[in-house]
Design an enzyme around this catalytic site. Structure first.
Site, PDB file in Angstrom:
ATOM      1  N   LYS A 102      55.637  81.023  23.083  1.00 25.34           N
ATOM      2  CA  LYS A 102      54.162  81.284  22.735  1.00 25.34           C
ATOM      3  C   LYS A 102      54.059  81.404  21.213  1.00 25.34           C
ATOM      4  O   LYS A 102      52.709  81.157  20.725  1.00 25.34           O
ATOM      5  CB  LYS A 102      53.527  82.179  23.608  1.00 25.34           C
ATOM      6  CG  LYS A 102      54.338  83.746  23.295  1.00 25.34           C
ATOM      7  CD  LYS A 102      53.410  84.701  24.052  1.00 25.34           C
ATOM      8  CE  LYS A 102      53.900  85.957  24.452  1.00 25.34           C
ATOM      9  NZ  LYS A 102      55.227  85.843  25.121  1.00 25.34           N
ATOM     10  N   LYS A 148      62.518  94.266  17.122  1.00 23.38           N
ATOM     11  CA  LYS A 148      61.019  94.302  17.255  1.00 23.38           C
ATOM     12  C   LYS A 148      60.649  95.285  16.121  1.00 23.38           C
ATOM     13  O   LYS A 148      59.455  95.004  15.473  1.00 23.38           O
ATOM     14  CB  LYS A 148      60.813  95.122  18.679  1.00 23.38           C
ATOM     15  CG  LYS A 148      61.040  94.041  19.698  1.00 23.38           C
ATOM     16  CD  LYS A 148      60.561  94.426  21.194  1.00 23.38           C
ATOM     17  CE  LYS A 148      60.726  93.388  22.277  1.00 23.38           C
ATOM     18  NZ  LYS A 148      60.243  93.754  23.419  1.00 23.38           N
ATOM     19  N   LYS A 174      63.220  76.631  21.247  1.00 24.83           N
ATOM     20  CA  LYS A 174      62.941  76.917  22.518  1.00 24.83           C
ATOM     21  C   LYS A 174      61.416  76.983  22.528  1.00 24.83           C
ATOM     22  O   LYS A 174      60.649  77.269  21.502  1.00 24.83           O
ATOM     23  CB  LYS A 174      63.468  78.333  22.870  1.00 24.83           C
ATOM     24  CG  LYS A 174      63.162  79.153  23.974  1.00 24.83           C
ATOM     25  CD  LYS A 174      63.611  80.534  23.858  1.00 24.83           C
ATOM     26  CE  LYS A 174      62.733  81.562  23.843  1.00 24.83           C
ATOM     27  NZ  LYS A 174      62.310  82.480  24.856  1.00 24.83           N
TER      28      LYS A 174
HETATM   29  P1  ADP Z   1      58.321  83.779  24.693  1.00 21.68           P
HETATM   30  O1  ADP Z   1      59.613  83.571  24.468  1.00 21.68           O
HETATM   31  O2  ADP Z   1      57.351  82.511  24.755  1.00 21.68           O
HETATM   32  O3  ADP Z   1      57.577  85.003  23.806  1.00 21.68           O
HETATM   33  P2  ADP Z   1      58.725  85.729  26.487  1.00 21.68           P
HETATM   34  O4  ADP Z   1      59.669  86.455  25.639  1.00 21.68           O
HETATM   35  O5  ADP Z   1      57.544  86.635  26.963  1.00 21.68           O
HETATM   36  O6  ADP Z   1      58.488  84.289  26.182  1.00 21.68           O
HETATM   37  O7  ADP Z   1      59.553  85.289  27.907  1.00 21.68           O
HETATM   38  C1  ADP Z   1      59.112  85.939  29.389  1.00 21.68           C
HETATM   39  C2  ADP Z   1      60.016  85.280  30.194  1.00 21.68           C
HETATM   40  O8  ADP Z   1      60.248  83.751  30.378  1.00 21.68           O
HETATM   41  C3  ADP Z   1      61.743  85.485  29.862  1.00 21.68           C
HETATM   42  O9  ADP Z   1      62.365  85.776  31.125  1.00 21.68           O
HETATM   43  C4  ADP Z   1      62.276  84.417  29.295  1.00 21.68           C
HETATM   44  O10 ADP Z   1      63.566  84.288  29.322  1.00 21.68           O
HETATM   45  C5  ADP Z   1      61.522  83.329  29.695  1.00 21.68           C
HETATM   46  N1  ADP Z   1      61.232  81.960  28.896  1.00 21.68           N
HETATM   47  C6  ADP Z   1      60.504  82.157  27.765  1.00 21.68           C
HETATM   48  N2  ADP Z   1      60.762  81.065  27.026  1.00 21.68           N
HETATM   49  C7  ADP Z   1      61.540  80.068  27.566  1.00 21.68           C
HETATM   50  C8  ADP Z   1      61.831  78.922  27.681  1.00 21.68           C
HETATM   51  N3  ADP Z   1      61.521  78.196  26.508  1.00 21.68           N
HETATM   52  N4  ADP Z   1      62.723  78.256  28.620  1.00 21.68           N
HETATM   53  C9  ADP Z   1      63.046  79.147  29.421  1.00 21.68           C
HETATM   54  N5  ADP Z   1      62.812  80.353  30.035  1.00 21.68           N
HETATM   55  C10 ADP Z   1      61.847  81.040  29.066  1.00 21.68           C
HETATM   56 NA    NA Z   2      60.651  85.857  23.579  1.00 22.93          NA
END
Ligand code: ADP
Ligand code: NA
Length: 330
Positions: free
Chosen positions: A200, A114, A197
């Protein structure tokens, strides 16, 4: 109430949850209400480790809570609260800061990742110590299980280390959380690039399903998902990542077994699968959006749910903090 205790934090910065968040994480939180004494908090203290606009932070915190409720968290069966409403987090966080070695904190890979993204000049001390605040978050509730993704494993290990250190130095106080990490049961991929994956921060907005978007927008994204030049509908993530992703979404949203799903689409084309899944998606997001909107339109109800949650959380957190303070010599 003899169920194991679970604790998980949800970032308020997400805006609309996306399909990966729901199928990979939030759905697990909903399920854990049945088996665990579950505490879920919107982690606004963690959010300010990077700059936040106050108005947006407040709105995003409420939006995250509204979506969690809309997704099925039931305040009668779990404790849902906002982290900053429970001052014990910051208070125990300080004690934990003073137990952590500087080198030990420096080894946290999430911080390295980060801060590399932030740039050295913009990195705050708060970002450096956020894993230690997370330790306090978990220990305050004497949590047995922490449903987090694989990327948080090191922080759970730090939690165990600091709990053991505190217990060893001052006497038994904290439960060591089990190194049991709920894995992403359903990992969801980008609809336009099924090797990545769904996230967002995707480069492909068409590959991302935001749950609060107009249902027809989500339906269109499903219908234009990237598949392959073959025609067989089979779950085979290695050779057919696009089709397999659609099948995973279909199976998890409807609770259908993969074998049943493959059978249902035997001899049918990708178009049929996409049309049906688009309908499944619309049927799921429509009430989800409506329930979220209901909470946002009724701030008194949302405030009251969060106030009751904070009260329940504080009852536990204050007791743990009092014990810890007493042991330390306060
Ligand atoms: P992003 O990857 O979009 O930034 P976050 O890191 O905020 O999402 O993830 C929030 C939660 O959602 C975490 O527990 C993460 O493991 C889960 N998560 C995020 N993207 C996925 C995905 N594509 N498939 C399954 N779980 C996900
Ligand atoms: Na993430």
């Amino acid at each position: 109430l003899d169920r194991p205790r679970a604790l998980s934090g949800i970032q308020p910065t997400a805006g609309s949850f996306h399909l990966g968040n729901y199928l990979g994480a939030v759905r697990q939180y909903v399920a854990l209400q049945e088996t665990h004494d579950a505490f879920y908090m919107v982690v606004d203290l963690h959010a300010i480790t990077v700059p936040q606009d106050p108005k947006e932070l407040r709105a995003n915190t409420r939006l995250a809570a509204a979506q969690l409720l809309a997704a099925g968290l039931d305040p009668e069966r779990c404790t849902l609260f906002v982290q900053s409403h429970v001052p014990e987090h910051a208070q125990l966080g300080w004690v934990m800061n003073c137990l952590t070695g500087f080198g030990e904190a420096s080894r946290m890979t999430q911080f390295k990742d980060k801060s590399a993204k932030q740039g050295a000049g913009a990195t705050t001390v708060g970002l450096f110590t956020y894993p230690i605040l997370q330790v306090a978050d978990i220990l305050l509730y004497q949590a047995d299980a922490v449903p987090v993704g694989e990327d948080q494993r090191q922080h759970i290990e730090l939690t165990r280390d600091l709990a053991e250190r505190f217990n060893g130095r001052f006497g038994d106080t904290f439960t060591l959380p089990a190194a049991h990490i709920v894995r992403e049961t359903a990992k969801i991929y980008d609809l336009q690039d099924p090797s990545a994956k769904m996230s967002k921060s995707t480069a492909n907005p068409k590959g991302l399903i935001n749950l609060l978007d107009e249902p027809k927008v989500s339906a269109k994204k499903i219908k234009s998902a990237v598949t392959d030049t073959d025609t067989v509908i089979r779950f085979d993530p290695e050779n057919k990542p696009g089709v397999s992703n659609l099948l995973t979404i279909y199976a998890t949203l409807t609770g259908t077994g993969m074998a049943d799903l493959e059978q249902k689409y035997e001899g049918k084309g990708y178009g049929a699968l996409k049309t049906d899944l688009a309908e499944v998606m619309v049927d799921w997001v429509t009430p989800f959006r409506a329930r979220t909107q209901e909470y946002l339109d009724d701030p008194e109800t949302l405030d009251s749910v969060l106030a009751k949650g904070a009260e329940k959380a504080r009852a536990v957190a204050a007791e743990t903090l009092a014990q810890a303070y007493d042991k330390v010599g306060f």
